[in-house]
Design an enzyme around this catalytic site. Structure first.
Site, short mmCIF file in Angstrom:
data_model
loop_
_atom_site.label_atom_id
_atom_site.label_comp_id
_atom_site.label_asym_id
_atom_site.label_seq_id
_atom_site.Cartn_x
_atom_site.Cartn_y
_atom_site.Cartn_z
N GLY A 109 -51.37 -46.83 -3.94
CA GLY A 109 -52.36 -47.35 -4.88
C GLY A 109 -52.73 -48.82 -4.74
N ASP B 61 -50.91 -51.16 -8.51
CA ASP B 61 -52.31 -50.98 -8.88
C ASP B 61 -52.53 -51.04 -10.38
OD1 ASP B 61 -50.93 -48.60 -9.26
OD2 ASP B 61 -52.31 -47.36 -8.10
N ASP C 145 -48.96 -48.28 -16.34
CA ASP C 145 -49.17 -47.21 -17.31
C ASP C 145 -47.95 -47.17 -18.22
OD1 ASP C 145 -50.27 -45.07 -18.61
OD2 ASP C 145 -49.69 -43.60 -17.11
N ASP D 23 -56.41 -43.14 -7.18
CA ASP D 23 -56.92 -41.83 -6.76
C ASP D 23 -56.83 -40.78 -7.85
OD1 ASP D 23 -53.99 -41.74 -6.58
OD2 ASP D 23 -54.32 -39.74 -5.75
N ARG E 41 -59.92 -43.29 -3.71
CA ARG E 41 -59.25 -44.58 -3.51
C ARG E 41 -60.17 -45.65 -2.94
NH1 ARG E 41 -53.75 -44.04 -4.24
NH2 ARG E 41 -52.78 -42.14 -3.48
P1 IMP Z 1 -46.22 -45.99 -14.50
O1 IMP Z 1 -44.96 -45.88 -13.71
O2 IMP Z 1 -46.26 -44.99 -15.61
O3 IMP Z 1 -46.53 -47.39 -14.99
O4 IMP Z 1 -47.37 -45.50 -13.55
C1 IMP Z 1 -47.94 -46.30 -12.64
C2 IMP Z 1 -48.47 -45.50 -11.47
O5 IMP Z 1 -49.11 -44.30 -11.89
C3 IMP Z 1 -49.53 -46.31 -10.76
O6 IMP Z 1 -48.95 -47.02 -9.71
C4 IMP Z 1 -50.51 -45.27 -10.31
O7 IMP Z 1 -50.20 -44.85 -9.01
C5 IMP Z 1 -50.36 -44.12 -11.26
N1 IMP Z 1 -51.44 -44.15 -12.28
C6 IMP Z 1 -51.31 -44.51 -13.57
N2 IMP Z 1 -52.48 -44.46 -14.21
C7 IMP Z 1 -53.39 -44.03 -13.30
C8 IMP Z 1 -54.82 -43.79 -13.35
O8 IMP Z 1 -55.50 -43.96 -14.36
N3 IMP Z 1 -55.39 -43.37 -12.19
C9 IMP Z 1 -54.70 -43.17 -11.04
N4 IMP Z 1 -53.38 -43.40 -10.94
C10 IMP Z 1 -52.73 -43.82 -12.05
MG MG Z 2 -48.93 -46.07 -7.60
#
Ligand code: IMP
Ligand code: MG
Length: 177
Positions: free
Chosen positions: A48, A103, A106, A162, A168
């Site tokens: 990402g 990227d 979340d 993506d 991407r």
């Molecule tokens: P976290 O570990 O929950 O913070 O998730 C982060 C990862 O989830 C990022 O590095 C992205 O690869 C993926 N991700 C989270 N939200 C999105 C989105 O809206 N679109 C695409 N990928 C996402």
């Molecule tokens: Mg990621």
């Protein structure tokens, strides 16, 4: 382009490439100032962060090394919760200042997982940079040290992000309708 169709989903324009670049430049200059004389290691999360990192790091005009790491966590539109390092870091971490580049923030799981993996290597410091952070407030929002752009709620694609592997290389970012 105001709208894009990717596989079975429609997405609408959220931020243009020009807007993103403005924020990336500002953040790159800030990192160059904050890490001047510190010889940091940037760790780029694949896949990402590859486009963001390429733009950001060209603004960071100080000596630094760059490593790439891959962690899988998303399948389609939802987090699987099963994090694992797929391939790792080639730089020596011990005694270095580390900046992890991702990227989007979340749940924050990915960044805290990687931080925990690095701590036994005794780095001097570990900070995180994300290109996007959703405006909804998570407990874990505080886990990131630098944010390029705050975005509205919703699943986004483009600028490295993506949907099932597609979207991407879109220059702008788009939100699921
Ligand atoms: P976290 O570990 O929950 O913070 O998730 C982060 C990862 O989830 C990022 O590095 C992205 O690869 C993926 N991700 C989270 N939200 C999105 C989105 O809206 N679109 C695409 N990928 C996402
Ligand atoms: Mg990621």
């Amino acid at each position: 382009m105001q709208q894009v169709q990717v596989l079975d989903k429609s997405f609408e324009l959220l931020h243009t490439a020009q807007e993103i670049q403005r924020h990336v430049k500002k953040l790159g200059k800030k990192l160059a100032t904050d890490y001047a004389g510190k010889d940091p290691v940037f760790i780029v999360l694949l896949n990402g962060a590859f486009i963001f990192a390429a733009d950001l790091l060209r603004q960071v005009t100080i000596p630094a090394t760059i490593s790439f790491v891959r962690i899988a966590s998303y399948q389609g539109l939802t987090a699987t919760g099963n994090l694992k390092t797929v391939f790792g870091i080639t730089d020596k971490i011990t005694g270095r200042h580390i900046i992890i580049i991702d990227d989007i923030l979340d749940t924050g799981q990915t960044l805290s997982f990687l931080k925990n993996e690095l701590l036994p290597e005794a780095p001097l410091s570990v900070k995180t940079v994300v290109c996007f952070r959703r405006k909804i407030k998570h407990e874990t929002d505080r886990l990131t040290d630098y944010v390029c752009l705050e975005i509205e709620e919703g699943f986004v694609i483009g600028y490295g992000l993506d949907y099932n592997g597609y979207g991407r290389h879109l220059k702008d970012i788009y939100r699921l309708k």
